[in-house]
Design a protein around this motif. Sequence first.
Motif, PDB file in Angstrom:
ATOM      1  N   ILE A   2       0.821  -1.204   0.000  1.00  0.00           N
ATOM      2  CA  ILE A   2       0.000   0.000   0.000  1.00  0.00           C
ATOM      3  C   ILE A   2       0.865   1.268   0.000  1.00  0.00           C
ATOM      4  CG2 ILE A   2      -0.456   0.688   2.441  1.00  0.00           C
ATOM      5  CD1 ILE A   2      -3.268  -0.503   0.312  1.00  0.00           C
ATOM      6  N   CYS A  10      -7.429   7.354   0.914  1.00  0.00           N
ATOM      7  CA  CYS A  10      -7.357   6.547   2.141  1.00  0.00           C
ATOM      8  C   CYS A  10      -8.329   7.091   3.179  1.00  0.00           C
ATOM      9  CB  CYS A  10      -5.940   6.535   2.706  1.00  0.00           C
ATOM     10  SG  CYS A  10      -5.850   5.673   4.297  1.00  0.00           S
ATOM     11  N   GLY A  12      -8.578   5.644   6.180  1.00  0.00           N
ATOM     12  CA  GLY A  12      -8.018   5.335   7.506  1.00  0.00           C
ATOM     13  C   GLY A  12      -8.674   4.145   8.185  1.00  0.00           C
ATOM     14  N   CYS A  16      -5.654  -2.621   5.982  1.00  0.00           N
ATOM     15  CA  CYS A  16      -4.312  -3.010   5.510  1.00  0.00           C
ATOM     16  C   CYS A  16      -3.383  -3.293   6.686  1.00  0.00           C
ATOM     17  CB  CYS A  16      -3.733  -1.922   4.599  1.00  0.00           C
ATOM     18  SG  CYS A  16      -3.693  -0.289   5.343  1.00  0.00           S
ATOM     19  N   MET A  27      -0.224   2.853  11.633  1.00  0.00           N
ATOM     20  CA  MET A  27      -1.079   3.993  11.292  1.00  0.00           C
ATOM     21  C   MET A  27      -0.443   5.229  11.921  1.00  0.00           C
ATOM     22  SD  MET A  27      -3.481   2.581   9.459  1.00  0.00           S
ATOM     23  CE  MET A  27      -4.700   3.850   9.211  1.00  0.00           C
ATOM     24  N   PRO A  37      -1.706   4.735   6.732  1.00  0.00           N
ATOM     25  CA  PRO A  37      -0.771   3.610   6.882  1.00  0.00           C
ATOM     26  C   PRO A  37       0.614   3.943   6.337  1.00  0.00           C
ATOM     27  CG  PRO A  37      -2.268   3.242   5.032  1.00  0.00           C
ATOM     28  CD  PRO A  37      -2.695   4.533   5.661  1.00  0.00           C
ATOM     29  N   ILE A  56     -10.972   0.936  -0.637  1.00  0.00           N
ATOM     30  CA  ILE A  56     -10.955   1.992  -1.657  1.00  0.00           C
ATOM     31  C   ILE A  56     -10.425   1.432  -2.965  1.00  0.00           C
ATOM     32  CG2 ILE A  56      -9.735   4.139  -2.306  1.00  0.00           C
ATOM     33  CD1 ILE A  56     -10.684   5.329   0.248  1.00  0.00           C
TER      34      ILE A  56
HETATM   35  S1  SF4 Z   1      -7.035  -0.348   3.752  1.00  0.00           S
HETATM   36 FE1  SF4 Z   1      -7.966   1.443   4.711  1.00  0.00          FE
HETATM   37  S2  SF4 Z   1      -6.262   2.374   5.859  1.00  0.00           S
HETATM   38 FE2  SF4 Z   1      -5.359   0.967   4.382  1.00  0.00          FE
HETATM   39  S3  SF4 Z   1      -4.948   2.232   2.574  1.00  0.00           S
HETATM   40 FE3  SF4 Z   1      -6.956   1.317   2.255  1.00  0.00          FE
HETATM   41  S4  SF4 Z   1      -8.352   2.881   3.053  1.00  0.00           S
HETATM   42 FE4  SF4 Z   1      -6.335   3.395   3.864  1.00  0.00          FE
END
Ligand code: SF4
Length: 388
Positions: A2, A10, A12, A16, A27, A37, A56
């Motif tokens: 990522i 993102c 949050g 991930c 984080m 992240p 996302i």
């Molecule tokens: S999994 Fe969630 S925290 Fe990780 S990059 Fe994707 S949106 Fe951001």
Amino acid sequence: MIKINNPIDCCGCTACKSICPKNCITMKIDREGFRYPIVDYDNCINCGLCERVCPIKNKTEGQDLGIAYAVRNIDSKVLESSAAGGTFTAISKAIFRINGLVAGVKYTESMEVKHFLANSMKEAEPFRGSKYVQSDLGSIFEEIKYQLDKGKVVCFSGTPCQISGIRGFLCNDYDNLICIDVVCKGVATPIILKKYIELNEKKYGKQIVNLSFRTKDYGYHMSTTKIEFENGDYILSSGEFNAMMGPFIQNLCLRPSCHECRFKSRKRQSDITIFDCWSYKKLTGKLDDDKGYTSVWIHSEKGKELFERMKNDIVFSELNLDEIIEADGNMVEKSISPHPNRDKYFDTLISQGLVKAAKKYAKMTLISKFKDLIKRRLYIMGIYRYNR
Ligand code: SF4
Ligand SMILES: Cc1cc2nc3c(=O)[nH]c(=O)nc-3n(C[C@H](O)[C@H](O)[C@H](O)COP(=O)(O)OP(=O)(O)OC[C@H]3O[C@@H](n4cnc5c(N)ncnc54)[C@H](O)[C@@H]3O)c2cc1C
Ligand code: SF4
Ligand code: SF4
């Protein structure tokens, strides 16, 4: 692995970080106060799991049954301390009755907003009420997976992106997971809460033990903030004008991803969506006593079954989904545009503090301040009441 090139990409959600087999994602809080992240490249084995679970990067289709109700908890104390009609407490009670666990958002001892897992109504009481800053999810996804694998029923509540996040992280569709989301305009930076607490503890010389972003002391339809101190004293202020809620209401301090939200839809990742029922009178033709109702929107058979289990703790009227979305569901599908001064607001917040930033960018006219003051005075005198 990522990599976030644009903060809009993102939300949050921590999926991930939670899935990484090498624990090499942390984080980290950025200058605006939001968590993103960060990968420790030395330990990353390039397995690609973090990208595969990101909600996302991987859009999933939601579900819906199109059933909606206006709901109120029959317990007046619960109703008083909830943001709307106290539905979430009725949901929690129904879950505890079947020996399940409930995940929701409460204040830590240092007044930060964080997700916790509760196994009794006593533990779940502090989840009541909307805290409009982004919650710290900590390790809640891992804790929930552990409980689900043991066969426990778990009810997870959060914003739509947090629901998509946990679904992405879990990979499998667990029968014993129930998800409740809120209709969400966006989340504010935790910085405004921290600074608001510091400001008022300094000003009044007392420790703050609770804060309601939306108390009903002047009725459900008036936006009022309540600060409660350790010695039982409390102060109320207009949400429109105080230095924390004013900028939130005016969209000066939301997370960047909220301005292009990928989780707004009529088809949801949750089993039930809850949101404000401001237009109860218009939608039901019944009198509105200004104490609050929740709009409850059901998307799955699991949600339907849970609603049946809540029925002893609530009163409800069936609603037409299109009508309720038209009246009160503006944020179901639409993302809010950032305030044109959003970036300048953050610069000032960071360099000069909460009050100066609010004074500069969350401006309100003297006339609207005066009208608000008069309305509140008339409310106390029993002369003004919300138009029933
Ligand atoms: S999994 Fe969630 S925290 Fe990780 S990059 Fe994707 S949106 Fe951001
Ligand atoms: C960040 C946020 C934005 C919202 N935006 C809108 C909106 O634009 N329009 C609208 O109609 N309604 C919105 N709501 C929902 C609304 O404020 C009420 O929560 C909802 O109507 C249910 O109220 P209730 O009285 O039934 O239950 P309550 O007991 O008040 O429900 C509280 C629930 O919200 C959860 N919660 C509280 N704070 C957070 C947080 N920071 N992050 C994630 N979950 C949280 C709790 O865990 C609990 O599940 C929003 C809520 C939140 C938290
Ligand atoms: S690619 Fe695999 S090891 Fe590397 S950060 Fe992502 S999940 Fe962790
Ligand atoms: S507006 Fe969208 S991205 Fe922002 S908190 Fe709500 S669901 Fe998440």
